[in-house]
Design an enzyme around this catalytic site. Structure first.
Site, PDB file in Angstrom:
ATOM      1  N   HIS A  15     -10.678 -14.298   3.722  1.00 48.97           N
ATOM      2  CA  HIS A  15     -11.910 -13.614   3.338  1.00 48.97           C
ATOM      3  C   HIS A  15     -12.966 -14.613   2.866  1.00 48.97           C
ATOM      4  O   HIS A  15     -14.155 -14.437   3.122  1.00 48.97           O
ATOM      5  CB  HIS A  15     -11.628 -12.585   2.249  1.00 48.97           C
ATOM      6  CG  HIS A  15     -10.739 -11.471   2.701  1.00 48.97           C
ATOM      7  ND1 HIS A  15     -10.289 -10.488   1.849  1.00 48.97           N
ATOM      8  CD2 HIS A  15     -10.225 -11.179   3.920  1.00 48.97           C
ATOM      9  CE1 HIS A  15      -9.527  -9.639   2.526  1.00 48.97           C
ATOM     10  NE2 HIS A  15      -9.469 -10.046   3.777  1.00 48.97           N
ATOM     11  N   ASP A  46      -0.276 -12.537   2.268  1.00 50.93           N
ATOM     12  CA  ASP A  46      -0.987 -11.545   3.083  1.00 50.93           C
ATOM     13  C   ASP A  46      -1.204 -12.173   4.456  1.00 50.93           C
ATOM     14  O   ASP A  46      -2.320 -12.483   4.861  1.00 50.93           O
ATOM     15  CB  ASP A  46      -2.320 -11.192   2.414  1.00 50.93           C
ATOM     16  CG  ASP A  46      -3.051 -10.077   3.146  1.00 50.93           C
ATOM     17  OD1 ASP A  46      -2.466  -9.497   4.080  1.00 50.93           O
ATOM     18  OD2 ASP A  46      -4.204  -9.801   2.794  1.00 50.93           O
ATOM     19  N   HIS A  58       0.865  -1.171   0.000  1.00 58.05           N
ATOM     20  CA  HIS A  58       0.000   0.000   0.000  1.00 58.05           C
ATOM     21  C   HIS A  58       0.907   1.227   0.000  1.00 58.05           C
ATOM     22  O   HIS A  58       2.029   1.178   0.525  1.00 58.05           O
ATOM     23  CB  HIS A  58      -0.867   0.074   1.260  1.00 58.05           C
ATOM     24  CG  HIS A  58      -1.778  -1.083   1.486  1.00 58.05           C
ATOM     25  ND1 HIS A  58      -1.367  -2.246   2.083  1.00 58.05           N
ATOM     26  CD2 HIS A  58      -3.102  -1.228   1.230  1.00 58.05           C
ATOM     27  CE1 HIS A  58      -2.397  -3.072   2.178  1.00 58.05           C
ATOM     28  NE2 HIS A  58      -3.465  -2.479   1.674  1.00 58.05           N
ATOM     29  N   ASP A 103      -5.409 -13.822   9.526  1.00 62.87           N
ATOM     30  CA  ASP A 103      -4.268 -13.684   8.609  1.00 62.87           C
ATOM     31  C   ASP A 103      -3.064 -14.517   9.035  1.00 62.87           C
ATOM     32  O   ASP A 103      -1.929 -14.040   9.083  1.00 62.87           O
ATOM     33  CB  ASP A 103      -3.851 -12.211   8.489  1.00 62.87           C
ATOM     34  CG  ASP A 103      -4.836 -11.392   7.681  1.00 62.87           C
ATOM     35  OD1 ASP A 103      -5.477 -11.952   6.790  1.00 62.87           O
ATOM     36  OD2 ASP A 103      -4.955 -10.182   7.945  1.00 62.87           O
ATOM     37  N   GLU A 137     -10.379  -6.947  -4.351  1.00 64.73           N
ATOM     38  CA  GLU A 137     -10.228  -8.018  -3.372  1.00 64.73           C
ATOM     39  C   GLU A 137     -11.505  -8.145  -2.545  1.00 64.73           C
ATOM     40  O   GLU A 137     -11.810  -7.270  -1.736  1.00 64.73           O
ATOM     41  CB  GLU A 137      -9.037  -7.734  -2.455  1.00 64.73           C
ATOM     42  CG  GLU A 137      -8.778  -8.841  -1.459  1.00 64.73           C
ATOM     43  CD  GLU A 137      -7.476  -8.642  -0.705  1.00 64.73           C
ATOM     44  OE1 GLU A 137      -7.433  -9.020   0.472  1.00 64.73           O
ATOM     45  OE2 GLU A 137      -6.527  -8.107  -1.292  1.00 64.73           O
ATOM     46  N   GLU A 197      -8.702 -14.020  -1.412  1.00 65.02           N
ATOM     47  CA  GLU A 197      -7.965 -14.329  -0.178  1.00 65.02           C
ATOM     48  C   GLU A 197      -8.655 -15.452   0.577  1.00 65.02           C
ATOM     49  O   GLU A 197      -9.887 -15.458   0.715  1.00 65.02           O
ATOM     50  CB  GLU A 197      -7.873 -13.099   0.714  1.00 65.02           C
ATOM     51  CG  GLU A 197      -7.137 -13.375   2.018  1.00 65.02           C
ATOM     52  CD  GLU A 197      -7.039 -12.163   2.913  1.00 65.02           C
ATOM     53  OE1 GLU A 197      -7.383 -12.280   4.110  1.00 65.02           O
ATOM     54  OE2 GLU A 197      -6.617 -11.098   2.418  1.00 65.02           O
ATOM     55  N   ASP A 221       2.240   2.009   3.317  1.00 64.55           N
ATOM     56  CA  ASP A 221       3.242   1.072   3.836  1.00 64.55           C
ATOM     57  C   ASP A 221       4.648   1.571   3.567  1.00 64.55           C
ATOM     58  O   ASP A 221       5.545   1.406   4.400  1.00 64.55           O
ATOM     59  CB  ASP A 221       3.109  -0.303   3.168  1.00 64.55           C
ATOM     60  CG  ASP A 221       1.793  -0.972   3.399  1.00 64.55           C
ATOM     61  OD1 ASP A 221       1.150  -0.690   4.431  1.00 64.55           O
ATOM     62  OD2 ASP A 221       1.390  -1.794   2.547  1.00 64.55           O
TER      63      ASP A 221
END
Length: 436
Positions: free
Chosen positions: A270, A338, A100, A308, A231, A267, A103
């Site tokens: 998710h 991730d 990101h 995660d 996403e 993901e 980040d």
């Protein structure tokens, strides 16, 4: 600054190795189904969980205390993080990374300053990429952390927030293109609502559609070749996320004429939160023609939030990779970790152990998935189950060559009386286990 205790890259040593920092199954040069493991898996290390997460949770503060989490010059810290990222990639022999904008660089006091910071660190990253050959899997803009996004980003009731997001995404997409990014991700971290009492649902969906069209238009204007990825993410942080799962995202894309322009970044965690399996979301994305990339992790089935964890479940990963292989494999996408180490895992080397273990799990799963493909028995069972649809009279029903009345007349004339046929689920589950 030396961050890890080791300086030699992790190497493949085979299944018999007892070295905790060696690959036992991941041999990047090993050929499987005509491609190397590295080409199949296209691993990426993420910036946010690997280097930015300080180890906090809702009930406790930071535990990691990395050097860049301390007081000091934020741009110096950003360059330090970049150097550690490339050291991590070197030690793991991973070809991609993802970030990101927030980040890689401090936000500063204005968007102008933020853009300047991001561009400066991007130049630092580009030098590192030129030196190492590492590539950017994707970039994305963080439009969820700052309090200005508490009511959403593109779906915010304040048009100034919408405009701010447009400016932020423009710059992040420009930077992603400059770095040769292979994809660009739109993660709607707060695109949803908490209560209908203060929400105009139709308006917010229209805003989201307009925003994504603006991004796609700009992508073509600047000649960005990679796909835009959405996403899917259910439930958190808002109760009703607009990008709940693959099916919801496809409906949104279809409604806005973008189903041929935008793909999905799926993901595992998710998928679990949405009440699906990982392989379901991949298979559905493939069936709808929008499969793009993977954010790889593992959710905890006992809790209702995004844990995660690093992916370690080989049978689950094998089913996911089986669907990816059936879909033709990755093109611009890959498997981005991730995932974050647990907040009690204080040593920097724990980051290496986590990635090594998960890369090995993926390699074992790839070997298993390849056996499933090469053996062909699973496909044969599916083909057999649907075989009658290949008969001309049955194809005619789907091709629009028969009306409802025609079909009804044929059933009565031919005396069609269907007899149920076993789905053989238990046999197929046993068959899958035989490939372990």
């Amino acid at each position: 600054m030396r961050f890890y205790s080791v300086s030699e890259p992790v190497r493949y040593e085979g299944p018999e190795s007892s070295n905790p920092l060696a690959f036992r199954y991941y041999d990047p040069k090993r050929k499987i189904l005509g491609k190397t493991m590295a080409e199949h898996l296209r691993f990426a290390v993420c910036y946010w969980h690997t280097l930015c997460w300080p180890g906090l949770d809702p009930f406790g503060g930071e535990t990691f205390l990395r050097p860049w989490h301390q007081a000091g010059d934020q741009m110096d810290h950003a360059r330090q993080k970049a150097d550690v990222m490339f050291e991590t990639l070197r030690l793991l022999n991973v070809p991609f990374f993802a970030f990101h904008d927030l980040d890689i660089a401090p936000e500063g006091s204005s968007l102008k300053e933020f853009n300047r910071n991001v561009s400066a660190i991007a130049n630092h990253l580009l030098k590192k990429m030129d030196q190492t050959g590492v590539k950017l899997l994707w970039g994305t803009a963080n439009m969820f952390s700052n309090r200005r996004f508490m009511a959403g980003a593109a779906t915010n009731p304040d048009p100034d927030v919408f405009a701010y997001c447009a400016a932020q995404v423009k710059h992040c997409l420009d930077v992603t293109k400059e770095l040769g990014g292979e994809n660009y991700v739109m993660w709607g971290g707060r695109e949803g609502y908490e209560t209908l009492l203060n929400t105009d649902l139709k308006r917010e969906l229209a805003q989201a559609g307009r925003f994504l069209n603006l991004v796609v238009d700009y992508k073509h204007k600047i000649g960005f070749k990679g796909p835009i990825l959405i996403e899917p993410k259910p439930q958190e942080p808002t109760k009703h996320q607009y990008d709940y799962d693959v099916a919801t995202v496809y409906s949104f894309l279809k409604a806005n004429g973008l189903e041929k322009e935008v793909k999905v970044n799926v993901e595992q965690n998710h998928a679990i939160l949405a009440g699906h399996t990982f392989e379901h979301e991949i298979a559905l994305a493939s069936a709808l023609g929008i499969f793009g990339s993977i954010d790889l992790n593992r959710g905890d089935n006992q809790v209702g939030w995004d844990t995660d964890q690093f992916a370690m479940n080989v049978p689950e990963l094998a089913l996911a990779l089986y669907e990816i292989i059936k879909a033709g494999g990755f093109t611009t996408g890959g498997m981005n970790f991730d995932a974050k180490i647990r907040r009690q895992s204080l040593d920097p080397d724990d980051l290496l152990h986590a990635h090594v273990g998960s890369m090995d799990a993926c390699a074992r799963a790839l070997i298993m998935a390849a056996k499933m493909v090469e053996d062909g028995r699973l496909k044969a069972e599916v083909d057999k189950r649907y075989a009658k649809w290949n008969e001309p009279k049955n194809q005619a029903m789907l091709a629009g060559k028969e009306s409802l009345a025609d079909i009804a007349g044929r059933v009565l004339k031919d005396g069609i009386e269907p007899k149920p046929v076993s789905g053989r689920q238990e046999y197929l589950e046993n068959l899958v286990n035989s490939y372990l």
